[in-house]
Design a protein around this motif. Structure first.
Motif, PDB file in Angstrom:
ATOM      1  N   VAL A   1      10.358  -2.595  -7.386  1.00 34.89           N
ATOM      2  CA  VAL A   1      10.759  -3.885  -6.823  1.00 34.89           C
ATOM      3  C   VAL A   1      11.331  -3.617  -5.434  1.00 34.89           C
ATOM      4  O   VAL A   1      12.206  -2.772  -5.270  1.00 34.89           O
ATOM      5  CB  VAL A   1      11.824  -4.589  -7.698  1.00 34.89           C
ATOM      6  CG1 VAL A   1      12.289  -5.871  -7.038  1.00 34.89           C
ATOM      7  CG2 VAL A   1      11.292  -4.857  -9.096  1.00 34.89           C
TER       8      VAL A   1
ATOM      9  N   ASP B   1      12.940   1.104  -3.186  1.00 35.26           N
ATOM     10  CA  ASP B   1      12.827   0.397  -4.462  1.00 35.26           C
ATOM     11  C   ASP B   1      14.236   0.024  -4.933  1.00 35.26           C
ATOM     12  O   ASP B   1      15.102   0.876  -5.032  1.00 35.26           O
ATOM     13  CB  ASP B   1      12.138   1.326  -5.463  1.00 35.26           C
ATOM     14  CG  ASP B   1      12.022   0.779  -6.866  1.00 35.26           C
ATOM     15  OD1 ASP B   1      12.296  -0.413  -7.079  1.00 35.26           O
ATOM     16  OD2 ASP B   1      11.635   1.550  -7.755  1.00 35.26           O
TER      17      ASP B   1
ATOM     18  N   LEU C   1      14.875  -1.568  -7.886  1.00 38.57           N
ATOM     19  CA  LEU C   1      14.871  -1.829  -9.324  1.00 38.57           C
ATOM     20  C   LEU C   1      16.074  -1.191 -10.014  1.00 38.57           C
ATOM     21  O   LEU C   1      16.641  -1.762 -10.939  1.00 38.57           O
ATOM     22  CB  LEU C   1      13.560  -1.352  -9.952  1.00 38.57           C
ATOM     23  CG  LEU C   1      13.341  -1.669 -11.419  1.00 38.57           C
ATOM     24  CD1 LEU C   1      13.458  -3.165 -11.683  1.00 38.57           C
ATOM     25  CD2 LEU C   1      11.972  -1.178 -11.870  1.00 38.57           C
TER      26      LEU C   1
ATOM     27  N   MET D   1      10.355  -1.668 -15.526  1.00 38.87           N
ATOM     28  CA  MET D   1      10.857  -2.909 -16.123  1.00 38.87           C
ATOM     29  C   MET D   1       9.772  -3.455 -17.053  1.00 38.87           C
ATOM     30  O   MET D   1       8.698  -3.853 -16.599  1.00 38.87           O
ATOM     31  CB  MET D   1      11.167  -3.911 -15.018  1.00 38.87           C
ATOM     32  CG  MET D   1      11.700  -5.215 -15.499  1.00 38.87           C
ATOM     33  SD  MET D   1      12.024  -6.285 -14.059  1.00 38.87           S
ATOM     34  CE  MET D   1      12.675  -7.702 -14.918  1.00 38.87           C
TER      35      MET D   1
ATOM     36  N   ILE E   1      19.378  -7.401 -10.105  1.00 33.14           N
ATOM     37  CA  ILE E   1      19.017  -6.674  -8.887  1.00 33.14           C
ATOM     38  C   ILE E   1      20.191  -6.780  -7.917  1.00 33.14           C
ATOM     39  O   ILE E   1      20.536  -7.861  -7.448  1.00 33.14           O
ATOM     40  CB  ILE E   1      17.737  -7.252  -8.235  1.00 33.14           C
ATOM     41  CG1 ILE E   1      16.559  -7.239  -9.227  1.00 33.14           C
ATOM     42  CG2 ILE E   1      17.398  -6.501  -6.953  1.00 33.14           C
ATOM     43  CD1 ILE E   1      16.076  -5.868  -9.641  1.00 33.14           C
TER      44      ILE E   1
ATOM     45  N   VAL F   1       6.780  -6.924  -5.969  1.00 32.36           N
ATOM     46  CA  VAL F   1       6.789  -6.148  -7.206  1.00 32.36           C
ATOM     47  C   VAL F   1       5.480  -5.367  -7.287  1.00 32.36           C
ATOM     48  O   VAL F   1       4.434  -5.843  -6.859  1.00 32.36           O
ATOM     49  CB  VAL F   1       6.976  -7.030  -8.469  1.00 32.36           C
ATOM     50  CG1 VAL F   1       8.317  -7.729  -8.450  1.00 32.36           C
ATOM     51  CG2 VAL F   1       5.854  -8.020  -8.637  1.00 32.36           C
TER      52      VAL F   1
END
Length: 122
Positions: free
Chosen positions: A41, A54, A56, A61, A69, A84
């Motif tokens: 993410v 990233d 995440l 996930m 987040i 994503v």
């Protein structure tokens, strides 16, 4: 008593200024309702040329998971882009100009018949 009152007013003013200068809170909860595992993410200021790291905060996930987040940026903007990346084929989906000052939850969905990923902001 006057000194105490003056000190209290000064301290209150300092706290208000400190909270205003801290900038907006851009943290949100991401909900994966795509049917697929999300690998990465990315969140960047709207229309930036760099996705950076990233955010995440974990390896992957799973479908059906909700993940908070949290990210800290010195940029005082409300408009952000979200990307994503799916684990299965390394494909990605991108959304632009999300107002993270008013959005606290983003749910993403994949529609098999249209082949499109969509997002709902709350």
């Amino acid at each position: 008593m006057k000194r105490f009152l003056a000190a209290s007013v000064f301290l209150s003013a300092q706290l208000m200024v400190g909270s205003l200068s801290a900038g907006p809170n851009q943290d949100f909860t991401l909900v994966n309702k795509t049917g697929y595992v999300i690998d990465k993410v990315f969140v960047s200021p709207a229309h930036s040329d760099d996705w950076e790291n990233d955010v995440l905060g974990r390896e992957t996930m799973d479908d059906g998971e909700e993940v908070p987040i949290h990210f800290s940026r010195g940029i005082k903007t409300c408009s952000w882009d979200l990307k994503v990346v799916y684990e299965v084929d390394n494909s990605s989906a991108v959304w632009h100009d999300i107002d993270l000052c008013s959005v606290s939850k983003i749910s993403i969905f994949w529609n098999q018949s249209s082949g499109q990923t969509t997002a709902k902001y709350e």
